[in-house]
Design an enzyme around this catalytic site. Structure first.
Site, PDB file in Angstrom:
ATOM      1  CG  HIS A 191      19.361  13.722  11.109  1.00 16.12           C
ATOM      2  ND1 HIS A 191      19.580  12.733  11.768  1.00 16.12           N
ATOM      3  CD2 HIS A 191      20.333  14.387  10.600  1.00 16.12           C
ATOM      4  CE1 HIS A 191      20.982  12.736  12.265  1.00 16.12           C
ATOM      5  NE2 HIS A 191      21.858  12.813  11.456  1.00 16.12           N
ATOM      6  CB  SER A 321     -11.007   9.784   0.198  1.00 16.99           C
ATOM      7  OG  SER A 321     -11.221   9.444   1.829  1.00 16.99           O
ATOM      8  CE  LYS A 327      -6.429  11.783   2.448  1.00 14.15           C
ATOM      9  NZ  LYS A 327      -5.261  11.130   2.560  1.00 14.15           N
ATOM     10  CD  GLU A 334      -0.331   4.976   0.291  1.00 12.86           C
ATOM     11  OE1 GLU A 334      -1.771   4.040   0.523  1.00 12.86           O
ATOM     12  OE2 GLU A 334      -0.812   5.696   1.004  1.00 12.86           O
TER      13      GLU A 334
END
Length: 470
Positions: A191, A321, A327, A334
């Site tokens: 959960h 980034s 970053k 993805e």
């Protein structure tokens, strides 16, 4: 200034057609180009190459059965082999958006191979003699049975030659990471919340089992994909097909491809329905679901590096980034996720297309096979990138994992057999309320001594399951 390109004139039953002089397609392909001006989605090269293999096998069998003169058959076989080998990819200009039987692409293949065969026999393009695209290249065939056979061929070749090896490589890579992470205790999560201890090895072993099951799913559906309707000819009746053609054709395919192609005992089923290909798409959908689970877990476990879970260290991909210097993002995970989304969407299209069989012919073949082949390709490519450029370079932040285990509350679940559920709930509540560790809470409540707690609540032991009584 307008530049004109040389053209030639070809004729069919509907009259004369002007065709670029250096193109090997013929009148029917040129007419289709002018008629179906829709989109720019074209069949992948594998389908064109499968057509080359198909026409090669048909020519060989037609020669053996006396349907074709040996001289013409030899020229067709040579031309078809060149198509199979990718030498004429640029001569298949039609988009997916055409007649639902795929007739135009079958005619395209017939015309290219006939023109090339005639060229090999010393004749100019467009003569249709001595090799005719319909009478000779398409002998003993119809688009009704040829196009679905090529659909099955292309799907089988891609499943076995592209996707299955990619998934098996991922399985091996995941197993290697599991072994590398043996003995590293972490907190399980259910959960999205902290649960009991487990090991990072167990996490990656679960991923490896998902990859192994993906391979098994391909192996399970493959026998039905290898059953082809060739020999059904028009509508499945076998009109103009000599006895033994279907069996001999499949023997030639099997010998050339190493895959056990077999004739469909019901040509009507194989042409009016494409249930096996819908099933294959369903397998791809199930595989995409599994891969999405793996990709998401990896990027969640690697989230951070300071303010997320940060338990996995993802390899640097060199990207960053546009505004936040330095970053690092889980780009490869993805990409795999997006490929999985595409496969799920494609499966819906394949489902609708598969349900478009009308009496003796399914009339959504082009869009069905286009989406199926795209699903295979994007999954295979994304899996290879994910395996080699992300999974193979994964490591564990052992300090972060150890700190998380030390702060874990649910390790005291091991005390249930000793103290009972309600007393253990008291320990958890006290630890949460007072922001202390579960060990300190248990001792403060006087429910057991430190020696007993440390003996029973050993995260490394709890990760392998079982029960320790007081």
């Amino acid at each position: 200034m307008t530049t004109t390109h040389p053209t030639r004139i070809e004729r069919d039953a509907f009259g004369a057609v002007e065709i670029p002089a250096d193109r090997y397609w013929g009148a029917q392909t040129q007419r289709a180009l002018g008629l179906f001006e829709i989109g720019d989605e074209r069949f992948p090269a594998v389908l064109v190459h499968a057509f080359g293999l198909h026409k090669w096998a048909a020519a060989r069998v037609n020669a053996k059965l006396g349907v074709l003169d040996a001289r013409l058959a030899d020229a067709i076989e040579t031309a078809a082999t060149e198509v199979r080998d990718g030498e004429f990819d640029g001569h298949f200009p039609l988009t997916v958006w055409q007649t639902g039987s795929g007739t135009q692409t079958n005619m395209n293949a017939n015309e290219v191979i006939a023109n090339r065969a005639n060229e090999l026999l010393g004749q100019p393009l467009g003569t249709k003699s001595p090799v005719h695209p319909n009478d000779h290249v398409n002998a003993s065939q119809s688009s009704n049975d040829s196009f679905p056979t090529v659909m099955h061929m292309a799907a089988a070749l891609e499943l076995t030659g592209r996707l299955r090896p990619a998934l098996d490589e991922l399985r091996v890579t995941l197993q290697a990471r599991a072994r590398a992470f043996a003995g590293i205790v972490k907190v399980a999560r259910t959960h999205l919340m902290d649960a009991v201890p487990m090991t990072m090895e167990q996490t990656f072993d679960a991923f490896a089992h998902q990859a192994a099951n993906a391979v098994a799913r391909i192996d399970s559906v493959l026998p039905r994909v290898l059953v082809v309707p060739q020999g059904g000819s028009a509508a499945g009746t076998g009109l103009n097909v000599p006895p033994g053609f279907a069996e001999a054709f499949c023997d030639e395919l099997a010998g050339a491809s190493g895959l056990a192609f077999a004739p469909n005992p019901s040509k009507f089923e194989g042409m009016g329905a494409h249930d096996a290909l819908v099933e294959a798409s369903g397998v791809l959908n199930a595989i995409a679901v599994a891969l999405l689970k793996i990709a998401n877990d990896v990027r969640w476990l690697g989230s951070g590096p300071r303010c997320g879970l940060g338990e996995l260290r993802l390899p640097d991909d060199g990207l960053t980034s546009s505004i936040m210097p330095g970053k690092r993002n889980p780009t490869i995970a993805e990409v795999l996720a997006q490929a999985c989304f595409q496969v799920a969407g494609n499966h819906q299209t394949v489902t609708m297309a598969g349900a478009s069989g009308n009496f003796e012919l399914n009339v959504a073949k082009p869009v069905l096979i286009y989406n199926l082949l795209q699903s295979i390709r994007v999954l295979a490519d994304a899996v290879v990138v994910f395996s080699r450029r992300l999974v193979a370079g994964l490591d564990v932040d052992r300090e972060r994992v150890a700190a998380n285990v030390e702060n874990a509350l649910l390790v005291v679940t091991a005390l249930n057999p000793v103290l009972g559920y309600d007393n253990v709930a008291r320990i958890i509540a006290k630890a949460v309320d007072e922001r202390i560790g579960p060990r300190a809470a248990a001792l403060a409540l006087g429910l057991l001594d430190a020696h007993a707690y440390d003996r029973i609540v050993d995260p490394a032991r709890l990760a392998v399951g079982g029960r320790v009584d007081g």
